[in-house]
Design an enzyme around this catalytic site. Structure first.
Site, PDB file in Angstrom:
ATOM      1  CB  ALA A 190       2.991  -2.017  10.271  1.00 26.36           C
ATOM      2  NE  ARG A 191      -1.667   0.075  14.963  1.00 23.57           N
ATOM      3  CZ  ARG A 191      -1.397   1.382  14.763  1.00 23.57           C
ATOM      4  NH1 ARG A 191      -0.151   1.768  14.595  1.00 23.57           N
ATOM      5  NH2 ARG A 191      -2.375   2.267  14.749  1.00 23.57           N
TER       6      ARG A 191
ATOM      7  CD  GLU B  71       3.105   0.563  20.809  1.00 24.52           C
ATOM      8  OE1 GLU B  71       2.415   1.610  20.768  1.00 24.52           O
ATOM      9  OE2 GLU B  71       3.824   0.193  19.866  1.00 24.52           O
TER      10      GLU B  71
ATOM     11  CG  HIS C  96       4.735   3.257  17.892  1.00 25.83           C
ATOM     12  ND1 HIS C  96       3.713   2.412  18.292  1.00 25.83           N
ATOM     13  CD2 HIS C  96       4.408   3.659  16.637  1.00 25.83           C
ATOM     14  CE1 HIS C  96       2.806   2.319  17.323  1.00 25.83           C
ATOM     15  NE2 HIS C  96       3.209   3.056  16.314  1.00 25.83           N
ATOM     16  CB  ILE C  97       9.698   7.612  16.634  1.00 23.14           C
ATOM     17  CG1 ILE C  97      10.927   6.677  16.516  1.00 23.14           C
ATOM     18  CG2 ILE C  97       9.529   8.064  18.062  1.00 23.14           C
ATOM     19  CD1 ILE C  97      11.535   6.548  15.177  1.00 23.14           C
ATOM     20  CB  ALA C  98       7.771   4.429  11.966  1.00 30.76           C
TER      21      ALA C  98
ATOM     22  N   GLY D 140       0.834  -1.192   0.000  1.00 33.40           N
ATOM     23  CA  GLY D 140       0.000   0.000   0.000  1.00 33.40           C
ATOM     24  C   GLY D 140       0.866   1.237   0.000  1.00 33.40           C
TER      25      GLY D 140
END
Length: 326
Positions: A243-244, A273, A292-294, A157
């Site tokens: 992603a997750r 988290e 978790h900073i992407a 995607g």
């Protein structure tokens, strides 16, 4: 002329995060509409009185009590994020509250850049280089060139496409898996060596030198990378997840890293988290972890705030909001 809306911003509890994202929301929405900020110390129902649109940071701030207060008056619940795994959609749907999100294209560049960062950190052995330089050692370790390596992208995607765009410039060979039919123009543009549907995922996993995940989290994708699929990967390969977290069985990943089943991993999202920071995944030399900073960039913040502003304007003009997910 469109009506001025009363908008309620639900920031994340952490003040530094609410400031960073909130300034773009204030600028994009607050200049044209009556924007207030939710105060967790004040009664909930009173703060929802007369509110037309709610902007919820990531969908994780909204509570059932808030949905109850919004029922019958709030014309749009705008989620300032992509994933809906932290949001009780059924409850909001039951209240008849329209819900929109900020889909993948608005954070795609940020996620792709972070994935590419992991690719480079792992193959150029970033953590090892820090150890050697601290020890006063030069010329070690030996890195791995990206040219001609196979990059498997699971989920072609928005962010998967942006990663392919960047990886191709490094000479990488791209393999892609997606549920949709990837067009011939995309195959040509990104030089895709292989494109398949989910039933070909094992093939891509077993052939890739680097495997990067770009999927939504749902019942079908939960632990899609499990012990069996980790065992399909080459011992020299790397896993990347921006992603997750729950896409990966973290215990199986930890064991694969410790045993040398795979060469390493770059992880930015976690099944729970905040995660358990005592987990070995945070200390292993072949694991690169980030908090978790992407998607946490100035560009993502600005683009998502602009989506929210467009939707507030649409509601004010009597139009349906874009990107409805309810």
């Amino acid at each position: 002329m469109s009506k001025k809306m009363k908008v309620l911003w639900l920031p994340l509890p952490k003040e530094s995060m609410s400031r960073a994202w909130g300034k773009d929301v204030m600028k994009a929405v607050g200049e044209s509409h009556d924007l207030s900020v939710f105060d967790k110390e004040q009664p909930v129902a009173k703060q929802f009185e007369g509110i037309d649109v709610v902007i919820d940071h990531g969908g994780s701030v909204g509570t059932h009590e808030m949905a109850d207060a919004a029922e019958g008056q709030v014309r749009l619940w705008q989620i300032l994020g992509t994933g809906l795994d932290h949001f009780d959609m059924d409850y909001w749907r039951g209240k008849g509250i329209p819900v929109s999100n900020c889909p993948g294209p608005f954070s795609a560049v940020a996620l792709a850049e972070c994935a590419m960062m992991f690719v480079l950190m792992l193959t150029r052995k970033y953590d090892e280089t820090q150890i050697t330089i601290d020890n006063g050692t030069l010329y070690e370790p030996m890195g791995i060139e990206l040219d001609n390596l196979k990059l498997g992208i699971i989920g072609f995607g928005a962010s998967g496409i942006e990663l392919a765009r960047r990886a191709r410039s490094f000479g990488m060979r791209i393999l892609a898996i997606d549920i949709r039919d990837v067009g011939d123009d995309e195959i040509e543009e990104f030089g895709l060596e292989f494109v398949g549907k989910p039933d070909a995922m094992d093939k891509v996993i077993s052939e890739s030198d680097i495997l990067s995940l770009h999927l939504h989290l749902n019942s079908e994708t939960h632990h899609i990378i499990d012990k069996r699929r980790l065992e399909l990967m080459k011992p020299s390969s790397y896993l990347i997840n921006v992603a997750r977290g729950a896409l990966v069985d973290e215990l199986a990943l930890e064991q694969a890293l410790q045993s040398g089943q795979i060469a390493g991993a770059g992880i930015d999202a976690y099944g729970q988290e905040p995660p358990d920071y005592n987990s070995a995944i945070f200390t292993m030399p072949n694991s690169v972890t980030r908090p978790h900073i992407a998607g946490v960039t100035d560009g993502t913040s600005r683009k998502r705030a602009e989506v929210a502003a467009i939707n507030v304007d649409r509601v004010a003009s009597g139009l349906e909001a874009l990107y409805r997910v309810d």
